[in-house]
Write a protein that holds these residues in place. Sequence first.
Motif, PDB file in Angstrom:
ATOM      1  N   VAL A  57      40.133  21.369  43.792  1.00 43.39           N
ATOM      2  CA  VAL A  57      39.548  22.702  43.854  1.00 43.39           C
ATOM      3  C   VAL A  57      38.310  22.585  44.732  1.00 43.39           C
ATOM      4  N   LEU A  58      38.230  23.417  45.731  1.00 40.98           N
ATOM      5  CA  LEU A  58      37.162  23.328  46.721  1.00 40.98           C
ATOM      6  C   LEU A  58      35.825  23.745  46.124  1.00 40.98           C
ATOM      7  N   PRO A 116      28.713  34.485  51.543  1.00 39.26           N
ATOM      8  CA  PRO A 116      30.072  34.401  51.006  1.00 39.26           C
ATOM      9  C   PRO A 116      29.995  34.345  49.478  1.00 39.26           C
ATOM     10  N   ARG A 117      30.891  35.068  48.812  1.00 44.26           N
ATOM     11  CA  ARG A 117      30.961  35.020  47.359  1.00 44.26           C
ATOM     12  C   ARG A 117      32.429  34.988  46.939  1.00 44.26           C
ATOM     13  N   PRO A 118      32.704  34.455  45.751  1.00 38.07           N
ATOM     14  CA  PRO A 118      34.096  34.436  45.293  1.00 38.07           C
ATOM     15  C   PRO A 118      34.661  35.848  45.190  1.00 38.07           C
ATOM     16  N   ALA A 119      35.884  36.016  45.649  1.00 42.25           N
ATOM     17  CA  ALA A 119      36.562  37.308  45.531  1.00 42.25           C
ATOM     18  C   ALA A 119      36.953  37.539  44.078  1.00 42.25           C
ATOM     19  N   VAL A 120      36.923  38.796  43.668  1.00 40.75           N
ATOM     20  CA  VAL A 120      37.361  39.197  42.334  1.00 40.75           C
ATOM     21  C   VAL A 120      38.457  40.249  42.492  1.00 40.75           C
ATOM     22  N   ALA A 121      39.131  40.566  41.394  1.00 38.97           N
ATOM     23  CA  ALA A 121      40.246  41.519  41.445  1.00 38.97           C
ATOM     24  C   ALA A 121      39.842  42.847  42.086  1.00 38.97           C
ATOM     25  N   LEU A 139      37.123  34.061  49.335  1.00 37.51           N
ATOM     26  CA  LEU A 139      35.752  34.551  49.462  1.00 37.51           C
ATOM     27  C   LEU A 139      35.707  35.925  50.111  1.00 37.51           C
ATOM     28  N   VAL A 140      34.770  36.717  49.658  1.00 35.92           N
ATOM     29  CA  VAL A 140      34.408  37.957  50.332  1.00 35.92           C
ATOM     30  C   VAL A 140      33.076  37.679  51.001  1.00 35.92           C
ATOM     31  N   GLY A 171      33.869  41.020  55.315  1.00 32.64           N
ATOM     32  CA  GLY A 171      34.930  40.110  55.726  1.00 32.64           C
ATOM     33  C   GLY A 171      35.498  39.318  54.576  1.00 32.64           C
ATOM     34  N   LYS A 172      36.495  38.500  54.926  1.00 32.32           N
ATOM     35  CA  LYS A 172      37.156  37.655  53.933  1.00 32.32           C
ATOM     36  C   LYS A 172      37.409  36.280  54.541  1.00 32.32           C
ATOM     37  N   LEU A 173      37.458  35.283  53.658  1.00 33.11           N
ATOM     38  CA  LEU A 173      37.703  33.913  54.079  1.00 33.11           C
ATOM     39  C   LEU A 173      38.467  33.219  52.966  1.00 33.11           C
ATOM     40  N   LEU A 174      39.541  32.538  53.330  1.00 35.88           N
ATOM     41  CA  LEU A 174      40.351  31.786  52.382  1.00 35.88           C
ATOM     42  C   LEU A 174      40.407  30.348  52.871  1.00 35.88           C
TER      43      LEU A 174
END
Length: 176
Positions: A3-4, A20-25, A78-79, A88-91
């Motif tokens: 897990v990164l 950047p922050r963790p994406a949520v539903a 990430l959002v 933006g978004k980043l995976l």
Amino acid sequence: MPVLSLPPAPDALVARGIFPRPAVAADADFMRDVYVAARWEEMSVTGWPQELIVAFLHDQFRLQTQHYDTHYAEAARLVIECNGAPVGKLLLHDNGQEIRIVDIGFTPASRRRGIGGALVEWTQDIARSLGRTCVSLHVEPNNPAKRLYHRLGFSVIELRGVYELMEWRVGPVAVS
């Protein structure tokens, strides 16, 4: 798969109010809209009615999300926020040997502002700090972001379907 674990946002972004922050539903619609915006130009030449293009792209996003959930379940989703608003978004996926930029995208108003480049450099720093061999990504040959990837040291490794696989290799750390 590991897990990164992500370090804090780089100073180059923080100084500009970008985090950047963790994406949520609750981010699903935003991430879908970024996907739609990225594909809109290519779809607009189909001659389809706008409603059909939107429905098609929403379904394509749903299928892409299913694919990512299946093949990159442990990825950091990430959002990217600028002054508290999503832009933006980043995976990112860590397979233990390399960091893969699975997906990166921005709202049209947030493109060409240096955010993507700073995030890719941050990803390179993450790979270096974790002892990974490279950062990789897939890009369409005509994507303007390819110039950025070349500037940041990425090279085309091979053609995979309609995408080019690009890699940036982690070099030795300079010791002073």
